[in-house]
Design a protein around this motif. Structure first.
Motif, short mmCIF file in Angstrom:
data_model
loop_
_atom_site.label_atom_id
_atom_site.label_comp_id
_atom_site.label_asym_id
_atom_site.label_seq_id
_atom_site.Cartn_x
_atom_site.Cartn_y
_atom_site.Cartn_z
N PRO A 76 0.84 -1.21 0.00
CA PRO A 76 0.00 0.00 0.00
C PRO A 76 0.87 1.25 0.00
O PRO A 76 2.06 1.19 0.32
N ASP A 78 2.55 4.69 1.23
CA ASP A 78 2.99 5.10 2.57
C ASP A 78 2.52 6.51 2.91
O ASP A 78 3.09 7.19 3.75
N ASP A 80 -1.34 9.22 2.61
CA ASP A 80 -2.79 9.17 2.55
C ASP A 80 -3.25 8.63 1.20
O ASP A 80 -2.73 9.01 0.15
N PHE A 81 -4.25 7.75 1.25
CA PHE A 81 -4.74 7.10 0.04
C PHE A 81 -5.68 8.06 -0.69
O PHE A 81 -6.56 8.67 -0.10
N ASP A 85 -4.43 7.01 -6.33
CA ASP A 85 -3.79 5.76 -5.90
C ASP A 85 -4.66 4.56 -6.30
O ASP A 85 -4.15 3.54 -6.75
N PHE A 170 -7.13 -2.44 1.06
CA PHE A 170 -7.22 -1.16 0.36
C PHE A 170 -7.44 -1.33 -1.14
O PHE A 170 -7.87 -0.39 -1.83
N ASP A 203 -5.67 2.23 8.78
CA ASP A 203 -5.88 3.59 8.26
C ASP A 203 -5.96 3.63 6.74
O ASP A 203 -6.84 4.28 6.17
N VAL A 204 -5.02 2.97 6.05
CA VAL A 204 -5.00 3.01 4.59
C VAL A 204 -6.24 2.32 4.03
O VAL A 204 -6.88 2.82 3.09
N GLN A 207 -9.18 4.63 4.48
CA GLN A 207 -9.14 5.73 3.53
C GLN A 207 -9.59 5.27 2.15
O GLN A 207 -10.36 5.97 1.47
N SER A 208 -9.11 4.11 1.74
CA SER A 208 -9.50 3.58 0.43
C SER A 208 -11.00 3.30 0.38
O SER A 208 -11.67 3.64 -0.60
#
Length: 240
Positions: A76, A78, A80-81, A85, A170, A203-204, A207-208
Protein backbone atom coordinates in the motif's frame (compact mmCIF):
# COMPACT_ATOMS: atom_id res chain seq x y z
CA UNK A 1 -35.10 -64.51 64.56
CA UNK A 2 -34.81 -65.08 60.84
CA UNK A 3 -31.44 -64.95 59.12
CA UNK A 4 -30.39 -64.93 55.47
CA UNK A 5 -31.82 -63.14 52.49
CA UNK A 6 -35.47 -62.41 52.16
CA UNK A 7 -37.18 -62.28 48.81
CA UNK A 8 -37.49 -58.52 49.04
CA UNK A 9 -33.80 -57.98 49.89
CA UNK A 10 -32.76 -60.20 46.99
CA UNK A 11 -34.89 -58.18 44.62
CA UNK A 12 -33.42 -54.95 46.00
CA UNK A 13 -29.89 -56.26 45.57
CA UNK A 14 -30.56 -57.39 42.03
CA UNK A 15 -32.10 -54.04 41.22
CA UNK A 16 -29.06 -52.26 42.67
CA UNK A 17 -26.71 -54.44 40.66
CA UNK A 18 -28.71 -53.72 37.51
CA UNK A 19 -28.57 -49.98 38.18
CA UNK A 20 -24.83 -50.12 38.83
CA UNK A 21 -24.24 -52.20 35.71
CA UNK A 22 -26.38 -49.80 33.73
CA UNK A 23 -24.43 -46.84 35.05
CA UNK A 24 -21.14 -48.53 34.19
CA UNK A 25 -22.34 -49.37 30.69
CA UNK A 26 -23.70 -45.85 30.23
CA UNK A 27 -20.39 -44.41 31.41
CA UNK A 28 -18.49 -46.62 28.99
CA UNK A 29 -20.84 -45.64 26.19
CA UNK A 30 -20.42 -41.96 27.06
CA UNK A 31 -16.67 -42.35 27.08
CA UNK A 32 -16.81 -44.01 23.66
CA UNK A 33 -19.05 -41.20 22.40
CA UNK A 34 -16.69 -38.54 23.73
CA UNK A 35 -13.71 -40.28 22.15
CA UNK A 36 -15.55 -40.58 18.85
CA UNK A 37 -16.61 -36.94 19.02
CA UNK A 38 -13.04 -35.87 19.68
CA UNK A 39 -11.82 -38.01 16.80
CA UNK A 40 -14.47 -36.56 14.49
CA UNK A 41 -13.50 -33.06 15.57
CA UNK A 42 -9.86 -33.88 14.94
CA UNK A 43 -10.65 -35.26 11.50
CA UNK A 44 -12.90 -32.27 10.76
CA UNK A 45 -10.10 -29.91 11.76
CA UNK A 46 -7.68 -31.72 9.48
CA UNK A 47 -10.15 -31.57 6.60
CA UNK A 48 -10.88 -27.88 7.16
CA UNK A 49 -7.21 -26.97 7.34
CA UNK A 50 -6.56 -29.02 4.21
CA UNK A 51 -9.44 -27.28 2.45
CA UNK A 52 -8.12 -23.85 3.41
CA UNK A 53 -4.59 -24.71 2.31
CA UNK A 54 -5.96 -26.07 -0.98
CA UNK A 55 -7.81 -22.80 -1.54
CA UNK A 56 -4.67 -20.85 -0.71
CA UNK A 57 -2.64 -22.98 -3.11
CA UNK A 58 -5.18 -22.12 -5.79
CA UNK A 59 -4.20 -18.47 -5.26
CA UNK A 60 -0.56 -19.34 -5.84
CA UNK A 61 -1.51 -21.28 -8.96
CA UNK A 62 -3.52 -18.36 -10.29
CA UNK A 63 -0.65 -15.93 -9.78
CA UNK A 64 1.88 -18.39 -11.21
CA UNK A 65 -0.23 -18.82 -14.34
CA UNK A 66 -0.91 -15.10 -14.74
CA UNK A 67 2.04 -13.27 -13.22
CA UNK A 68 0.40 -9.85 -13.50
CA UNK A 69 -2.02 -10.98 -10.77
CA UNK A 70 0.84 -10.58 -8.29
CA UNK A 71 0.00 -6.87 -8.48
CA UNK A 72 -2.83 -7.73 -6.12
CA UNK A 73 -0.25 -8.04 -3.34
CA UNK A 74 1.52 -4.76 -4.05
CA UNK A 75 2.44 -2.76 -0.96
CA UNK A 76 0.00 0.00 0.00
CA UNK A 77 1.09 3.63 -0.34
CA UNK A 78 2.99 5.10 2.57
CA UNK A 79 0.88 8.26 2.47
CA UNK A 80 -2.79 9.17 2.55
CA UNK A 81 -4.74 7.10 0.04
CA UNK A 82 -6.34 9.01 -2.85
CA UNK A 83 -8.44 8.13 -5.87
CA UNK A 84 -5.32 8.56 -7.98
CA UNK A 85 -3.79 5.76 -5.90
CA UNK A 86 -6.88 3.62 -6.49
CA UNK A 87 -6.51 4.08 -10.24
CA UNK A 88 -2.82 3.28 -10.02
CA UNK A 89 -3.44 -0.03 -8.23
CA UNK A 90 -6.06 -1.02 -10.78
CA UNK A 91 -3.75 -0.11 -13.65
CA UNK A 92 -1.00 -2.33 -12.22
CA UNK A 93 -2.87 -5.31 -13.68
CA UNK A 94 -2.83 -3.88 -17.19
CA UNK A 95 -0.33 -4.49 -19.95
CA UNK A 96 -0.73 -0.96 -21.28
CA UNK A 97 -2.90 2.15 -21.06
CA UNK A 98 -5.19 2.77 -18.12
CA UNK A 99 -8.69 1.77 -17.05
CA UNK A 100 -10.89 4.80 -16.55
CA UNK A 101 -14.60 5.58 -16.41
CA UNK A 102 -15.28 4.48 -12.84
CA UNK A 103 -15.38 6.22 -9.48
CA UNK A 104 -16.34 3.50 -7.00
CA UNK A 105 -16.61 -0.25 -6.52
CA UNK A 106 -20.03 -0.54 -8.14
CA UNK A 107 -19.04 1.43 -11.23
CA UNK A 108 -15.84 -0.58 -11.52
CA UNK A 109 -17.83 -3.81 -11.70
CA UNK A 110 -20.36 -2.31 -14.10
CA UNK A 111 -17.57 -1.43 -16.48
CA UNK A 112 -15.87 -4.80 -16.18
CA UNK A 113 -18.97 -6.88 -16.84
CA UNK A 114 -21.04 -4.73 -19.18
CA UNK A 115 -21.42 -6.86 -22.35
CA UNK A 116 -22.17 -3.74 -24.37
CA UNK A 117 -18.96 -1.95 -23.42
CA UNK A 118 -16.14 -3.72 -25.27
CA UNK A 119 -16.45 -6.83 -23.10
CA UNK A 120 -13.43 -8.63 -24.62
CA UNK A 121 -11.03 -5.74 -24.27
CA UNK A 122 -7.69 -7.22 -23.05
CA UNK A 123 -7.61 -4.82 -20.12
CA UNK A 124 -11.07 -5.94 -19.00
CA UNK A 125 -10.11 -9.59 -19.34
CA UNK A 126 -7.12 -9.02 -17.07
CA UNK A 127 -9.15 -7.08 -14.52
CA UNK A 128 -11.91 -9.70 -14.44
CA UNK A 129 -9.28 -12.32 -13.63
CA UNK A 130 -7.99 -10.05 -10.88
CA UNK A 131 -11.54 -9.68 -9.59
CA UNK A 132 -11.89 -13.49 -9.60
CA UNK A 133 -8.77 -13.65 -7.44
CA UNK A 134 -10.22 -11.04 -5.07
CA UNK A 135 -13.44 -13.05 -4.73
CA UNK A 136 -11.48 -16.25 -4.16
CA UNK A 137 -9.58 -14.63 -1.30
CA UNK A 138 -12.73 -13.10 0.19
CA UNK A 139 -14.52 -16.44 0.40
CA UNK A 140 -11.38 -18.14 1.63
CA UNK A 141 -11.43 -15.71 4.55
CA UNK A 142 -15.12 -16.39 5.13
CA UNK A 143 -14.43 -20.14 5.31
CA UNK A 144 -11.63 -19.48 7.81
CA UNK A 145 -13.97 -17.30 9.87
CA UNK A 146 -16.65 -20.01 9.92
CA UNK A 147 -14.06 -22.54 11.07
CA UNK A 148 -12.90 -20.17 13.80
CA UNK A 149 -16.47 -19.69 15.01
CA UNK A 150 -16.91 -23.47 15.10
CA UNK A 151 -13.77 -23.77 17.29
CA UNK A 152 -12.02 -25.73 14.56
CA UNK A 153 -9.35 -23.07 14.18
CA UNK A 154 -7.82 -21.45 17.24
CA UNK A 155 -7.35 -17.69 17.37
CA UNK A 156 -3.69 -17.86 16.37
CA UNK A 157 -4.50 -20.03 13.36
CA UNK A 158 -7.34 -17.78 12.31
CA UNK A 159 -5.11 -14.73 12.58
CA UNK A 160 -2.83 -16.13 9.87
CA UNK A 161 -5.80 -16.05 7.49
CA UNK A 162 -7.62 -12.86 8.38
CA UNK A 163 -4.32 -10.96 8.29
CA UNK A 164 -4.73 -10.98 4.51
CA UNK A 165 -7.22 -8.13 5.00
CA UNK A 166 -4.56 -5.92 6.56
CA UNK A 167 -2.38 -6.25 3.47
CA UNK A 168 -4.91 -6.09 0.64
CA UNK A 169 -8.01 -4.43 2.11
CA UNK A 170 -7.22 -1.16 0.36
CA UNK A 171 -7.18 -2.72 -3.12
CA UNK A 172 -10.12 -1.48 -5.22
CA UNK A 173 -10.77 -4.95 -6.61
CA UNK A 174 -10.95 -6.47 -3.14
CA UNK A 175 -13.38 -3.74 -2.08
CA UNK A 176 -15.37 -4.45 -5.26
CA UNK A 177 -15.50 -8.14 -4.31
CA UNK A 178 -16.67 -7.22 -0.80
CA UNK A 179 -19.30 -4.87 -2.24
CA UNK A 180 -20.64 -7.58 -4.54
CA UNK A 181 -20.53 -10.32 -1.91
CA UNK A 182 -22.32 -8.11 0.63
CA UNK A 183 -25.05 -6.67 -1.55
CA UNK A 184 -25.70 -10.05 -3.22
CA UNK A 185 -25.86 -11.83 0.14
CA UNK A 186 -22.96 -14.15 -0.62
CA UNK A 187 -21.28 -13.49 2.72
CA UNK A 188 -22.74 -14.21 6.15
CA UNK A 189 -23.83 -11.50 8.56
CA UNK A 190 -21.26 -12.53 11.16
CA UNK A 191 -18.45 -12.46 8.62
CA UNK A 192 -19.64 -9.14 7.21
CA UNK A 193 -19.55 -7.54 10.64
CA UNK A 194 -16.14 -9.00 11.38
CA UNK A 195 -14.43 -8.13 8.12
CA UNK A 196 -15.74 -4.56 8.26
CA UNK A 197 -14.29 -4.12 11.76
CA UNK A 198 -10.99 -5.68 10.71
CA UNK A 199 -10.69 -3.71 7.50
CA UNK A 200 -11.55 -0.32 8.94
CA UNK A 201 -9.09 -0.52 11.82
CA UNK A 202 -6.31 -0.08 9.25
CA UNK A 203 -5.88 3.59 8.26
CA UNK A 204 -5.00 3.01 4.59
CA UNK A 205 -7.80 0.48 4.15
CA UNK A 206 -10.27 2.87 5.76
CA UNK A 207 -9.14 5.73 3.53
CA UNK A 208 -9.50 3.58 0.43
CA UNK A 209 -12.96 2.39 1.49
CA UNK A 210 -13.95 6.01 2.06
CA UNK A 211 -13.18 6.65 -1.61
CA UNK A 212 -14.09 3.37 -3.33
CA UNK A 213 -16.81 1.95 -1.08
CA UNK A 214 -18.29 4.74 1.03
CA UNK A 215 -21.30 2.70 2.14
CA UNK A 216 -18.98 0.42 4.08
CA UNK A 217 -18.33 3.28 6.51
CA UNK A 218 -22.04 3.77 7.24
CA UNK A 219 -23.43 2.36 10.49
CA UNK A 220 -26.35 0.68 8.71
CA UNK A 221 -24.13 -1.01 6.10
CA UNK A 222 -24.92 -4.46 7.48
CA UNK A 223 -28.63 -3.87 6.89
CA UNK A 224 -28.02 -3.90 3.15
CA UNK A 225 -26.75 -7.49 3.22
CA UNK A 226 -28.32 -9.34 0.31
CA UNK A 227 -30.67 -6.49 -0.57
CA UNK A 228 -29.70 -6.60 -4.23
CA UNK A 229 -29.87 -9.75 -6.30
CA UNK A 230 -27.16 -10.89 -8.70
CA UNK A 231 -29.12 -9.75 -11.76
CA UNK A 232 -29.90 -6.37 -10.24
CA UNK A 233 -26.28 -5.30 -9.98
CA UNK A 234 -25.11 -5.05 -13.50
CA UNK A 235 -25.48 -6.35 -16.99
CA UNK A 236 -23.74 -9.67 -16.64
CA UNK A 237 -22.66 -11.39 -19.82
CA UNK A 238 -23.10 -15.11 -20.11
CA UNK A 239 -19.72 -15.06 -21.79
CA UNK A 240 -17.96 -14.38 -18.49
Amino acid sequence: MKTGWTKESCISLITLIVYIAGAVIAGMALNVYINQAEELKKQSKIQIELSLRTAENAVYEMTAKEEYLMAFFADPPDKDFSFADAQKYVNLFLEKNSFDGWNNAEELLNRLYDPNDNFHDPNKVRLRKAFDLAEHLLYLLQDAHSSYQANILCEAQYETWIAYVDDMGFNPLFLAALYFGHSSGYISKDFAIHIKERLLRNDVNKQSAGIIYKKLLQEDWIDGLGKRGYNDHMKISSKN
